[in-house]
Design an enzyme around this catalytic site. Structure first.
Site, short mmCIF file in Angstrom:
data_model
loop_
_atom_site.label_atom_id
_atom_site.label_comp_id
_atom_site.label_asym_id
_atom_site.label_seq_id
_atom_site.Cartn_x
_atom_site.Cartn_y
_atom_site.Cartn_z
N LYS A 9 0.84 -1.20 0.00
CA LYS A 9 0.00 0.00 0.00
C LYS A 9 0.89 1.27 0.00
O LYS A 9 2.10 1.19 0.25
CB LYS A 9 -0.93 -0.05 1.22
CG LYS A 9 -1.93 -1.22 1.15
CD LYS A 9 -2.79 -1.32 2.41
CE LYS A 9 -3.81 -2.45 2.31
NZ LYS A 9 -4.60 -2.60 3.56
N TYR A 49 -11.83 -3.03 -3.62
CA TYR A 49 -12.40 -3.23 -2.27
C TYR A 49 -13.93 -3.23 -2.29
O TYR A 49 -14.56 -2.91 -1.28
CB TYR A 49 -11.89 -2.14 -1.33
CG TYR A 49 -10.51 -2.44 -0.74
CD1 TYR A 49 -10.26 -3.63 -0.04
CD2 TYR A 49 -9.46 -1.54 -0.85
CE1 TYR A 49 -9.00 -3.90 0.51
CE2 TYR A 49 -8.20 -1.80 -0.31
CZ TYR A 49 -7.99 -2.99 0.37
OH TYR A 49 -6.75 -3.26 0.92
N ARG A 85 -1.10 -14.64 3.99
CA ARG A 85 -1.82 -13.89 5.04
C ARG A 85 -1.11 -14.04 6.39
O ARG A 85 -1.13 -13.11 7.21
CB ARG A 85 -3.27 -14.39 5.16
CG ARG A 85 -4.09 -14.21 3.89
CD ARG A 85 -4.85 -12.93 3.83
NE ARG A 85 -5.88 -12.81 4.84
CZ ARG A 85 -6.70 -11.77 4.92
NH1 ARG A 85 -6.63 -10.77 4.04
NH2 ARG A 85 -7.62 -11.71 5.85
N ASN A 112 -1.96 -0.09 7.32
CA ASN A 112 -1.39 -1.41 7.63
C ASN A 112 -0.52 -1.99 6.52
O ASN A 112 -0.32 -3.20 6.44
CB ASN A 112 -2.47 -2.38 8.11
CG ASN A 112 -3.53 -2.63 7.06
OD1 ASN A 112 -3.47 -2.08 5.97
ND2 ASN A 112 -4.50 -3.48 7.38
N HIS A 115 -1.61 -5.47 1.46
CA HIS A 115 -2.85 -6.24 1.23
C HIS A 115 -2.48 -7.63 0.74
O HIS A 115 -1.54 -7.79 -0.03
CB HIS A 115 -3.69 -5.57 0.14
CG HIS A 115 -4.69 -6.50 -0.49
ND1 HIS A 115 -5.90 -6.77 0.09
CD2 HIS A 115 -4.64 -7.27 -1.61
CE1 HIS A 115 -6.57 -7.65 -0.67
NE2 HIS A 115 -5.81 -7.96 -1.70
N GLU A 126 -8.86 -10.81 -8.04
CA GLU A 126 -7.94 -9.67 -7.89
C GLU A 126 -6.82 -9.72 -8.94
O GLU A 126 -6.45 -8.69 -9.50
CB GLU A 126 -7.38 -9.63 -6.47
CG GLU A 126 -8.47 -9.27 -5.46
CD GLU A 126 -8.05 -9.44 -4.00
OE1 GLU A 126 -6.90 -9.82 -3.72
OE2 GLU A 126 -8.90 -9.17 -3.11
P1 GTP Z 1 -6.54 -6.32 3.08
O1 GTP Z 1 -5.44 -7.33 2.88
O2 GTP Z 1 -6.10 -4.89 2.88
O3 GTP Z 1 -7.77 -6.68 2.29
O4 GTP Z 1 -6.88 -6.42 4.64
P2 GTP Z 1 -7.63 -7.59 5.40
O5 GTP Z 1 -8.10 -8.64 4.44
O6 GTP Z 1 -6.72 -8.02 6.49
O7 GTP Z 1 -8.87 -6.81 6.00
P3 GTP Z 1 -10.24 -6.40 5.28
O8 GTP Z 1 -10.30 -6.94 3.89
O9 GTP Z 1 -11.34 -6.69 6.21
O10 GTP Z 1 -10.09 -4.80 5.22
C1 GTP Z 1 -9.41 -4.18 4.13
C2 GTP Z 1 -8.63 -3.01 4.65
O11 GTP Z 1 -9.54 -2.03 5.13
C3 GTP Z 1 -7.73 -3.31 5.84
O12 GTP Z 1 -6.48 -3.80 5.46
C4 GTP Z 1 -7.60 -1.95 6.48
O13 GTP Z 1 -6.63 -1.15 5.81
C5 GTP Z 1 -8.98 -1.35 6.24
N1 GTP Z 1 -9.84 -1.57 7.40
C6 GTP Z 1 -10.46 -2.71 7.79
N2 GTP Z 1 -11.17 -2.52 8.91
C7 GTP Z 1 -11.00 -1.22 9.22
C8 GTP Z 1 -11.48 -0.39 10.28
O14 GTP Z 1 -12.22 -0.83 11.17
N3 GTP Z 1 -11.10 0.93 10.26
C9 GTP Z 1 -10.28 1.43 9.29
N4 GTP Z 1 -9.92 2.71 9.34
N5 GTP Z 1 -9.80 0.68 8.30
C10 GTP Z 1 -10.16 -0.61 8.26
MG MG Z 2 -9.16 -8.17 2.72
#
Ligand code: GTP
Ligand code: MG
Length: 148
Positions: A9, A49, A85, A112, A115, A126
């Site tokens: 990212k 997303y 992951r 974070n 992805h 994707e």
């Molecule tokens: P990705 O690998 O980025 O897809 O992350 P993930 O699979 O571990 O989590 P998810 O797909 O649920 O969420 C995608 C992204 O949205 C996360 O990596 C975070 O950057 C963001 N995100 C998820 N939950 C929150 C939240 O509660 N608050 C905020 N600010 N960002 C969030």
């Molecule tokens: Mg995700």
């Protein structure tokens, strides 16, 4: 063999973590099959997303992803989706274990660093979105030293 989509990212790029992150996947034994350094626009980030479009943080997430260039990659290997992951760590860096990328390099969920696809099916979608022209077919000569 199984493939996953990994994206460094904008914060990971700005913080100079590209080499470190690629190195972790390489050293594990996974093979790089696609690599692009690009800026994406909001329509593209929204597509990537799309599953999260109803979430309250969706707008902020899209702004974050378009805030600077990202490194988009396809990595291949046995169980690479789940293992990738694990290398990345839990979504919220305050819960990611030390030794994971997020555990070592991030503090906040909205910054974070990286992805990774959450299933083989998401990875397929994707990879199709980010690499519509396909990836690079090659086989590492180290294959027999990594797989029995
Ligand atoms: P990705 O690998 O980025 O897809 O992350 P993930 O699979 O571990 O989590 P998810 O797909 O649920 O969420 C995608 C992204 O949205 C996360 O990596 C975070 O950057 C963001 N995100 C998820 N939950 C929150 C939240 O509660 N608050 C905020 N600010 N960002 C969030
Ligand atoms: Mg995700």
């Amino acid at each position: 063999m199984e493939q996953t989509f990994i994206m460094i990212k904008p914060d990971g790029v700005q913080r100079g973590l590209v080499g470190e992150i690629i190195s972790r996947f390489e050293k594990k034994g996974f093979s790089l099959k696609g690599l692009k350094f690009i800026n994406v626009d909001s329509a593209f980030a929204e597509k990537h997303y799309a599953d999260l479009s109803a979430k309250p943080f969706f707008h902020g997430l899209v702004e974050y992803i378009i805030s600077g260039p990202v490194v988009a990659m396809v990595w291949e290997g046995k169980n690479v989706v789940v293992t990738g992951r694990k290398i990345i760590g839990a979504t919220n860096p305050s819960e990611s274990a030390p030794g994971t990328i997020r555990g070592d390099f991030a503090i906040e969920i909205g910054r974070n660093v990286i992805h990774g696809s959450d299933s083989v099916e998401s990875a397929r979608k994707e990879i199709g979105l980010w690499f519509p022209d396909g990836t690079v077919p090659w086989k590492s000569s180290l294959h027999p030293w990594i797989y029995e």
